[in-house]
Write a protein that holds these residues in place. Structure first.
Motif, mmCIF file in Angstrom:
data_model
loop_
_atom_site.group_PDB
_atom_site.id
_atom_site.type_symbol
_atom_site.label_atom_id
_atom_site.label_comp_id
_atom_site.label_asym_id
_atom_site.label_seq_id
_atom_site.Cartn_x
_atom_site.Cartn_y
_atom_site.Cartn_z
ATOM 1 N N SER A 40 55.440 -21.176 -11.874
ATOM 2 C CA SER A 40 54.480 -20.463 -11.043
ATOM 3 C C SER A 40 53.274 -20.048 -11.870
ATOM 4 N N SER A 81 49.247 -17.763 -11.832
ATOM 5 C CA SER A 81 48.387 -16.782 -11.204
ATOM 6 C C SER A 81 47.024 -16.864 -11.887
ATOM 7 N N GLN A 90 60.462 -17.300 -10.421
ATOM 8 C CA GLN A 90 60.138 -17.658 -9.042
ATOM 9 C C GLN A 90 58.668 -17.449 -8.720
ATOM 10 N N SER A 91 58.117 -16.351 -9.187
ATOM 11 C CA SER A 91 56.706 -16.135 -8.909
ATOM 12 C C SER A 91 56.127 -15.170 -9.932
ATOM 13 N N SER A 128 52.641 -12.581 -10.308
ATOM 14 C CA SER A 128 51.419 -12.145 -9.660
ATOM 15 C C SER A 128 50.769 -11.047 -10.469
ATOM 16 N N TRP A 141 63.468 -8.760 -11.813
ATOM 17 C CA TRP A 141 62.007 -8.817 -11.822
ATOM 18 C C TRP A 141 61.482 -7.899 -12.908
ATOM 19 N N GLY A 176 60.528 -13.747 -4.701
ATOM 20 C CA GLY A 176 59.088 -13.540 -4.817
ATOM 21 C C GLY A 176 58.732 -12.088 -4.760
ATOM 22 N N GLU A 226 55.062 -9.127 -4.983
ATOM 23 C CA GLU A 226 53.619 -8.926 -5.060
ATOM 24 C C GLU A 226 53.341 -7.438 -5.227
ATOM 25 N N ARG A 231 56.043 -14.114 2.631
ATOM 26 C CA ARG A 231 54.784 -13.961 1.899
ATOM 27 C C ARG A 231 54.167 -12.611 2.234
#
Lengths: 1081, 264
Positions: free
Chosen positions: A136, A138, A191-192, A194, A211, A235, A237, A342
């Motif tokens: 992933s 950013s 996974q992500s 940000s 996380w 995910g 954010e 999302r």
């Protein structure tokens, strides 16, 4: 569908919404976009402004498509060898210019930077140190340095930083850009990631098991939270400077308040960083269990948030994120894969913070994220309530009237509300019949236009039950899975035969004229999945076979003539994906889903070989080049004979012999086969009905493709045949065009060619065929008379009637509507019509029936208030307010067709002539009269005279004629004819010039000038004239300022006829600016 | 007459009863399949794939400093002119192996997300999971069985040519790839085509192995391949992984077939 011709799709969705397994999420589209050949992996927006709403999609097979969201036009597409798993849109600033870029990562170790308008790969970001797939990424914009930073994490957990400067952005060649920094952060299964847009100082990394929050400056770890109960995070954010939202694979999301150590504003920021031993975070992250007893545990219901702290005890509150909200997914039964979640943060007022989730049932759920924290955070984490939720099926169910299915009126059983699902369909263009196989095993034959008229338009047919006349074939015990009409693919098959396959493992041959079941094959051990016609140059025995594929991974060659299975190739380990042929070698090539290829000898049924890997790919590719190979083998018979001998294949030997005989015959005939081969097989079909489904278990939905050019040609052909339709000979035909109007010149060649073909066909038949064929012909004629029991009707006029009725903007001009209904015989729609749009490379978008939902709701309200508001008043107008491309296509179609009909005798959809093909001689005078009228009207149109003036001219004509009194009385009085002609001219004029005024500019999207300009020289005269008239009308409408804007917009792309030396610089600019793609649509 | 009719009727009743009983049995069997068998197969798959993944000997992130060195001796059965001794340092994996490894790991991740505690409710759910796993496995296997076919200019521009220290001479190009369980090294000897040559210049398409006589243009210079040498050596562990992939793909397909039969 070739890209150049004007083809309009209309879709009949049926009541069951298509399966829509959401695999990627962006914004809520209004139409379904078709075009990818594999499942879609990721979506991203592809434009910054709100004026252009573009979207880019990527699929498993490496395709990328750029779509215009407004109307679902595919603007650009490309295919790379590798599959993308993530795309992000970003505007890079180069000096004062901003350029849209797409950053893609996937199953390859680089990050590809792609131009957002042309989809060209500009350059790539490459890792020098341990390159690996990027999981992933950013993008961070730094206001201090004016540089854009790309931060990415590779699958092995190494964080990489690339800096994109203006120099890099300007680069045109494919020189790689290496990373600035590479640091292992020990995040397996990332996974992500940000970036915190609020403080620009922290980075959130979500891995499946934990996380973490990092300092965005030096990437030191600030906080880490593991998942519990075997859930895996997928995910997350930042939703505020101090809050994050993290979601799990099963669709739950959690909002955490970050501890003070993670907040740059706090005095405790980074307070635990230094306390760790020098950058050595133990790579083992699952050591929580043995530490847990020492750590403080926040024990909420079922939630256990444990934070690893440095051994030296500190105030735990500083480092413990606080769980504030839990959101749980709705109870949705039978999801087949994890949902996609999302977080969207509105950049403009009113700053919505939305959490959106899509799942495999086609459901979208939206939560609004509150700004405030719950009052008592420690009692229990509050649960968020769903704001909105809707699934595609729900939206379909809510619609009144429910979305039309193609044969719904014939499929509703008494006592049941839902129609029997259509599971397989095939359209027979030569007879205009649609064959539908249904869930209960029955097969229905029905005239396609008639049934579509029932579904879409209102008229007297609404009163009749079981309309239109149809035929039902019963034989399958359960669902019909596939249908094939072999004669359509090759004329060597009997035109009576229809082949069907079902889940009951059987394949049945039917006689469609008598409705008789001819034979049942029961050779497979699984559901029939495919029926295929072998290619032309197979051995004679195979030529009368159809090839059936079943879900037990077997392939059969079923001879329709011998009524037995001549070969069964089974025992393939994997499902069959593709069937290919090597006719000259007598090979049947079976490609399986695992990439293995089996080569079978058709004659003996022996397995020649089974290969994998690169050889398999080569064999499959070689089959595609089979045509030149066959030609070659004819030139070298010796080589081919040797091959056949070595393979001991009798069929190959026979085949060879036959080929030679055929060559002889062809030479004797001296027929120019090449000419014939150039014509595409179905190019003359004005209507094609194509069944579609998004999931194998879904019922079929049907798309009607109207080829405007083909409709026009067929109308003109029929018009030309009118004078003497009983005897078609070249002589009469050669004369006929002279009498007809100017459309005939185009026509003359065409008909002449057709006749030539027929003659040639006849010669061939008599020369090459045995006399048994004559008997067959006799029988065929008899059978055909039987088939008359099914309604005979004029297919061309019916198609035109359906099409014009759907396209006309009803309810704008009451007077004209009356004329259309009573004189021209058009019908008002009774349900919203879902149109589609075909764009570049056959990409298609189809409007969902919910498209006009708001209008329909308005209608319901109107009904409740007792106001009389007809559906058609609403459904007709809407299509011109969708998008400029749709308007262009629809206006072009409606005007060119109206012009064509204007030039025809008795061009009305009412009367006896609609029942069968024209059979009456029509006086030449009427023809010329109507032609002259048509010319007049066209002229008026072309000059864009006002409607009234055109009408007054038209009306004055009969008086002139009646004054001369030279016209005898015919079945169609000139007045009646003239009424039709004026009707069509009014219709054309309204769509050409009056629509913007009638609809109002807020409901009217004007046609695209560039699309019209491209049709300025269209090969079809009628389309060309319509485009020219429309273009002129539009140019006049936009006025001087609009014209100036257009010129300004296009000026940079025009060739500059200036001195080359002095203008080198400007030319350079012209070269580097990518041409806007709208032009090419 | 009546009697026969009655007997057929009773037979029919028996048949419907039998099919009803059969249906119940099938229903039970399917539930067993979803509850027990699926997990058994998933466990088996995981074991096999873990074994395969182990073969790829992923360097653990902690052992960054140590450079592992591997030597391969490549030969050819037909030609003796070229012998290859290849020394791979550290993580200098070929791209194919890295991709295959990543695909296997993704497949493992998919499988591990559905452990024994997860209750499959429909056959479609199992199918979807199997499709996803098979996609990854097919790709992993394809990466090893189908080497990328490249055009000669692509090869010249690729990272392979830049790997060497000291750099390769200008008239030699190498391609280095995995084909099935073999590590292959192809050496192309080139000669520059003069601009005024009478030869018909025709650019060669993409291929795994180019033949002598193939022509291409790179950096505004035209080249022709004069000699091609190919050497290879079998890597036993690659063969193992290929076998593992094949077995697991078959397991997946068998499970899918079982679910499809009972989907209706």
């Amino acid at each position: 569908m070739s890209g150049n011709s004007l083809v309009l799709p209309i879709v009949l969705w049926g009541r069951n919404a298509p399966t829509h397994c959401i695999s990627s999420l962006l914004i809520n589209p209004r139409a379904l976009l078709f075009g990818h050949t594999a499942s879609v992996t990721c979506l991203s927006k592809a434009s910054a402004g709100s004026d252009k709403q573009y979207l880019v999609s990527a699929s498993e097979s490496g395709e990328m498509c750029l779509w215009d969201v407004n109307d679902g036009r595919c603007i650009e597409f490309t295919k790379l060898a590798c599959a993308h798993t993530g795309i992000q849109f970003y505007q890079f600033t180069i000096g004062t210019q901003r350029e849209g870029r797409l950053l893609c990562h996937g199953h390859y170790p680089e990050i590809l930077v792609v131009d957002a308008t042309s989809l060209e790969v500009l350059y790539s970001l490459v890792s020098k140190i341990s390159p690996d797939w990027i999981s992933s990424m950013s993008i961070i914009r730094s206001h201090r340095t004016q540089e854009d930073t790309v931060v990415a994490v590779s699958v092995t957990g190494i964080l990489k930083v690339w800096i994109i400067t203006a120099d890099v952005s300007r680069m045109q060649d494919l020189d790689p850009v290496f990373e600035e920094e590479s640091k292992p952060i020990y995040c397996q299964g990332c996974q992500s990631i940000s970036f915190c847009t609020f403080t620009q100082l922290s980075l959130l990394v979500v891995c499946s098991k934990y996380w973490r929050v990092f300092d965005a400056g030096d990437f030191s770890l600030l906080c880490s939270v593991p998942s519990e109960n075997n859930q895996s995070w997928v995910g997350g954010e930042f939703i505020a400077a101090d809050k994050v939202i993290i979601w799990t694979e099963d669709g739950c999301s959690y909002i955490y308040k970050l501890p003070a150590s993670c907040l740059p504003a706090s005095e405790h920021f980074r307070s635990n960083v230094g306390k760790k031993a020098e950058g050595s975070i133990p790579p083992l992250v699952y050591s929580i269990a043995d530490r847990a007893d020492k750590q403080l545990e926040e024990g909420w219901e079922g939630q256990c948030v444990v934070v690893r702290l440095p051994d030296s005890a500190c105030d735990p509150e500083l480092y413990t994120p606080e769980l504030q909200y839990i959101q749980r997914p709705l109870e949705a039964p039978l999801l087949i894969c994890p949902p996609v979640t999302r977080f969207f943060f509105g950049r403009r007022e009113p700053f919505h913070k939305l959490l959106i989730q899509g799942d495999s049932a086609g459901r979208l759920t939206v939560w609004s994220i509150p700004e405030t924290s719950p009052l008592q955070p420690l009692s229990s984490a509050a649960e968020l309530q769903v704001s909105v939720s809707i699934s595609l099926q729900e939206a379909f169910d809510k619609l009144m009237p429910s979305p039309a299915g193609i044969i719904d009126q014939l499929s509703v059983l008494p006592g049941s509300n839902d129609p029997i699902k259509v599971t397989a369909s095939v359209y027979i263009p030569s007879q205009g019949r649609l064959v539908c196989g249904r869930e209960d095993g029955s097969i229905v034959l029905v005239p396609a236009t008639q049934t579509a008229i029932v579904q879409l338009l209102q008229g007297e047919h609404m009163l009749r039950r079981g309309w239109p006349p149809h035929r039902t074939l019963r034989g399958h015990r359960h669902k019909v899975t596939c249908l094939l009409y072999p004669h359509q693919v090759s004329p060597r098959y009997d035109q009576r035969s229809l082949v069907s396959g079902g889940v009951d493992f059987s394949v049945i041959i039917w006689d469609i004229f008598t409705g008789e079941m001819k034979h049942i094959f029961c050779v497979h051990g699984g559901e029939i999945t495919q029926l295929i016609v072998p290619p032309e140059n197979c051995s004679t025995r195979v030529q009368h076979c159809v090839c059936s594929v079943a879900s037990d991974h077997s392939v059969g060659l079923l001879s329709l003539r011998e009524r037995k299975c001549i070969m069964l190739a089974s025992r393939h380990l994997f499902p069959i994906q593709v069937i290919k042929w090597r006719p000259c070698d007598d090979y049947l090539v079976v490609g399986c889903s695992d990439g293995s290829v089996y080569v079978w000898q058709m004659d003996t049924g022996a397995l020649d070989r089974c290969v994998m890997g690169i050889t398999a790919v080569e064999i499959l590719n070689a089959c595609d080049e089979v045509v030149p190979a066959a030609m070659d083998s004819l030139n070298h018979p010796a080589v081919n004979l040797k091959q056949a001998m070595t393979r001991r294949s009798l069929a190959a030997l026979k085949n060879m012999a036959q080929h030679k005989l055929q060559t002889l015959a062809t030479n004797l005939l001296a027929a120019d086969n090449a000419d014939k081969g150039n014509l595409p097989k179905y190019s003359h079909n004005s209507l094609v009905v194509q069944a579609m489904k998004t999931n194998l278990t879904d019922p079929d939905m049907h798309v009607l493709f109207f080829d405007v050019e083909a409709v026009i040609i067929q109308l003109l052909t029929e018009e030309a045949q009118r004078p003497n339709p009983t005897l078609v000979s070249p002589e009469t035909l050669q004369k006929a065009p002279g009498g007809a109007d100017k459309g005939g010149s185009f026509l003359a060649n065409k008909i002449f060619k057709q006749v030539k073909e027929t003659i040639k066909e006849n010669i061939k038949e008599h020369l090459l065929d045995e006399d048994e064929d004559e008997e067959e012909e006799q029988r065929r004629r008899e059978e055909k008379s039987k088939s008359l029991s099914l309604l005979e009707y004029n297919l061309t006029m019916d198609t035109a009637k359906l099409f014009m009725s759907c396209l006309h903007a009803w309810g704008l001009n009451g007077e004209l509507d009356e004329v259309c209904l009573n004189r021209l015989g058009m019908l008002k729609p009774h349900t919203p019509i879902s149109f589609g749009l075909i764009s570049r490379g056959g990409h298609m978008s189809l409007m969902l029936p919910t498209f006009k939902d708001s209008l329909l709701r308005q209608l319901a309200k109107g009904c409740a208030e007792g106001r009389k508001l007809s559906v058609s008043e609403i459904v007709g107008k809407g299509t011109y307010g969708v998008s400029r491309a749709v308007t262009t296509q629809h206006l072009l179609s409606v005007i060119s067709l109206a012009n064509t009909l204007m030039g025809m005798t008795n061009a009305t959809f009412i009367g006896e002539h609609m029942k069968k093909a024209p059979a009456r001689t029509v006086p030449r005078l009427t023809v010329s009269l109507s032609a002259c009228m048509a010319l007049l009207c066209r002229l008026s149109l072309f000059l864009s005279l006002s409607l009234n003036r055109a009408r007054s001219l038209a009306l004055s004509l009969p008086f002139i004629l009646s004054a001369s009194r030279s016209v005898p009385l015919y079945p169609f009085t000139p007045l009646k004819v003239l009424m039709c002609v004026t009707g069509w001219s009014q219709l054309a004029a309204m769509h050409c010039v009056m629509l913007p005024d009638l609809l109002g500019l807020d409901k009217f999207r004007p046609p695209l000038l560039e699309m019209l300009a491209r049709r300025w020289q269209d090969r079809c005269l009628e389309v060309r004239e319509a485009a020219q008239a429309l273009l002129l009308a539009e140019l006049r409408r936009i006025g001087q300022s609009g014209r100036k804007d257009t010129i300004d917009m296009w000026a940079p792309y025009l060739p500059q006829y200036v001195d080359a030396v002095s203008s080198r610089k400007s030319r350079k600019i012209t070269h580097t600016t990518p041409l806007p793609r709208q032009v090419v649509n | 007459m009546l009697g026969t009719e009655r007997s057929t009727l009773s037979e029919l009743a028996k048949m419907t009863a039998a099919s009803q009983a059969e249906r119940t049995v099938l229903e039970e069997e399917f539930n067993w399949l979803l509850k027990e068998e699926v997990h058994a197969v998933l466990k088996q798959l995981q074991d096999i794939l873990k074994e395969a993944s182990r073969r790829f000997s992923m360097p653990s992130p902690g052992l960054e400093g140590q450079l592992k060195q591997e030597n391969f001796i490549l030969g050819s059965s037909t030609m003796d002119q070229v012998k290859g001794v290849l020394t791979l340092q550290g993580e200098a994996l070929t791209q194919a192996i890295q991709d295959a490894r990543n695909h296997v790991n993704q497949a493992l991740q998919l499988l591990s997300s559905r452990d024994e505690s997860y209750h499959f409710k429909t056959g479609a759910e199992v199918n979807k999971l199997m499709d996803a796993v098979m996609l990854q496995l097919t790709r992993a296997r394809n990466r090893l069985t189908t080497p990328a076919s490249m055009t000669l200019p692509e090869l010249a521009a690729s990272g392979l040519m830049k790997m060497f220290t000291p750099p390769m001479p200008g008239d030699v190009m190498v391609n280095f790839y995995i084909n099935l369980s073999k590590l292959c090294l192809t050496v192309y000897q080139l000669h520059v085509l003069q601009p005024n040559t009478t030869k018909n210049f025709k650019s060669a398409g993409s291929s795994v192995l180019h033949n002598p006589g193939a022509m291409f243009e790179y950096n505004n210079t035209k080249f022709e391949v004069s000699h091609v040498h190919k050497v290879e050596c079998v890597v036993p562990w690659l063969n193992d992984t290929l076998v593992f992939f094949t077995i697991s793909l078959q397991l997946c397909q068998q499970l899918k077939d079982k679910c499809v039969l009972r989907q209706r």
